[in-house]
Design a protein around this motif. Sequence first.
Motif, PDB file in Angstrom:
ATOM      1  N   ASP A   7     -14.298   7.052  -2.401  1.00  0.00           N
ATOM      2  CA  ASP A   7     -14.015   5.723  -1.856  1.00  0.00           C
ATOM      3  C   ASP A   7     -13.176   5.832  -0.591  1.00  0.00           C
ATOM      4  OD1 ASP A   7     -15.395   4.599  -3.956  1.00  0.00           O
ATOM      5  OD2 ASP A   7     -13.616   3.926  -5.040  1.00  0.00           O
ATOM      6  N   ASN A   8     -13.044   4.718   0.120  1.00  0.00           N
ATOM      7  CA  ASN A   8     -12.191   4.667   1.308  1.00  0.00           C
ATOM      8  C   ASN A   8     -10.744   4.932   0.938  1.00  0.00           C
ATOM      9  OD1 ASN A   8     -14.288   3.980   3.097  1.00  0.00           O
ATOM     10  ND2 ASN A   8     -14.082   1.817   2.600  1.00  0.00           N
ATOM     11  N   TYR A   9      -9.973   5.400   1.914  1.00  0.00           N
ATOM     12  CA  TYR A   9      -8.550   5.655   1.706  1.00  0.00           C
ATOM     13  C   TYR A   9      -7.834   4.356   1.305  1.00  0.00           C
ATOM     14  CZ  TYR A   9      -3.662   6.231   2.486  1.00  0.00           C
ATOM     15  OH  TYR A   9      -2.306   6.216   2.298  1.00  0.00           O
ATOM     16  N   THR A  10      -6.900   4.485   0.356  1.00  0.00           N
ATOM     17  CA  THR A  10      -6.035   3.390  -0.077  1.00  0.00           C
ATOM     18  C   THR A  10      -4.633   3.938  -0.257  1.00  0.00           C
ATOM     19  OG1 THR A  10      -7.835   2.375  -1.324  1.00  0.00           O
ATOM     20  CG2 THR A  10      -5.640   1.685  -1.902  1.00  0.00           C
ATOM     21  N   GLY A  11      -3.620   3.195   0.139  1.00  0.00           N
ATOM     22  CA  GLY A  11      -2.270   3.633  -0.169  1.00  0.00           C
ATOM     23  C   GLY A  11      -1.282   3.413   0.948  1.00  0.00           C
ATOM     24  N   ASN A  12      -0.162   4.118   0.826  1.00  0.00           N
ATOM     25  CA  ASN A  12       0.935   3.922   1.762  1.00  0.00           C
ATOM     26  C   ASN A  12       1.202   5.148   2.628  1.00  0.00           C
ATOM     27  OD1 ASN A  12       2.109   5.630  -0.074  1.00  0.00           O
ATOM     28  ND2 ASN A  12       3.568   4.158  -0.862  1.00  0.00           N
ATOM     29  N   GLY A  13       0.216   6.002   2.821  1.00  0.00           N
ATOM     30  CA  GLY A  13       0.373   7.181   3.663  1.00  0.00           C
ATOM     31  C   GLY A  13       0.230   6.844   5.133  1.00  0.00           C
ATOM     32  N   LYS A  14       0.359   7.871   5.954  1.00  0.00           N
ATOM     33  CA  LYS A  14       0.260   7.700   7.400  1.00  0.00           C
ATOM     34  C   LYS A  14      -0.364   8.954   7.997  1.00  0.00           C
ATOM     35  CE  LYS A  14       3.706   4.269   8.165  1.00  0.00           C
ATOM     36  NZ  LYS A  14       3.029   3.225   7.524  1.00  0.00           N
ATOM     37  N   GLY A  15      -0.844   8.819   9.228  1.00  0.00           N
ATOM     38  CA  GLY A  15      -1.368   9.956   9.963  1.00  0.00           C
ATOM     39  C   GLY A  15      -2.877   9.919  10.080  1.00  0.00           C
ATOM     40  N   GLN A  16      -3.439  11.066  10.443  1.00  0.00           N
ATOM     41  CA  GLN A  16      -4.886  11.191  10.583  1.00  0.00           C
ATOM     42  C   GLN A  16      -5.447  11.602   9.225  1.00  0.00           C
ATOM     43  OE1 GLN A  16      -6.138  13.675  13.807  1.00  0.00           O
ATOM     44  NE2 GLN A  16      -8.274  13.098  13.569  1.00  0.00           N
ATOM     45  N   LEU A  17      -5.805  10.604   8.428  1.00  0.00           N
ATOM     46  CA  LEU A  17      -6.151  10.778   7.022  1.00  0.00           C
ATOM     47  C   LEU A  17      -7.573  11.251   6.775  1.00  0.00           C
ATOM     48  CD1 LEU A  17      -4.238   7.625   5.924  1.00  0.00           C
ATOM     49  CD2 LEU A  17      -3.722   9.945   5.175  1.00  0.00           C
ATOM     50  N   GLY A  18      -8.380  11.389   7.812  1.00  0.00           N
ATOM     51  CA  GLY A  18      -9.717  11.940   7.657  1.00  0.00           C
ATOM     52  C   GLY A  18     -10.794  10.886   7.517  1.00  0.00           C
TER      53      GLY A  18
END
Length: 180
Positions: free
Chosen positions: A106-117
């Motif tokens: 699935d698509n990225y979900t959450g509270n991270g940051k940066g170049q997540l791919g």
Amino acid sequence: MIKKIIYIIVLNSFLGYSQKNVESKNASFKLKEIALLSIEPNNSTVMLNLGSPDFSGDKVKTTSVNNEKWINFTSAISNSSSKRNLLVKIEDGNIPNGIELKLKTDNYTGNGKGQLGVKTNIVSLNKSSQTIISDIGGAYTGSGTNNGYKITYLLDIYDYKLLNRNNSQVLTISLTLTDF
């Protein structure tokens, strides 16, 4: 008027004094390359089963327990490094004949940051490494469930005549965060 002049003289002396007391220090920072990966929740086994249909003539049911996991990672790369990929493959065991094991990202979900791919949608698992997330740079996803990329294991029956109820298998599936 004299009070104003004294006030201006005192103020100017503080301003002049503060400008002469400036110091500077050099600071350097060194961040090591980091590639950390976890699967959440990590204490539960994925169970995929074939069950009986409700009525004769219906398809066999596929049931699952704990078939959803979350991929969490932290990635720090140098300016000269290439981006990273997340790969998946079957390390041990064989998929029973007539069945295809798929992994949906699935698509990225959450509270991270940066170049997540960039994720791929669905791959059919086999013993060759396949990219499920590409172009990961310096990033973190956040940790635990509901952070990162949710992956779901799915069963697909492609040939009913090959199904054999005595052919249950245990598979070892690896996920690897690697430079490309």
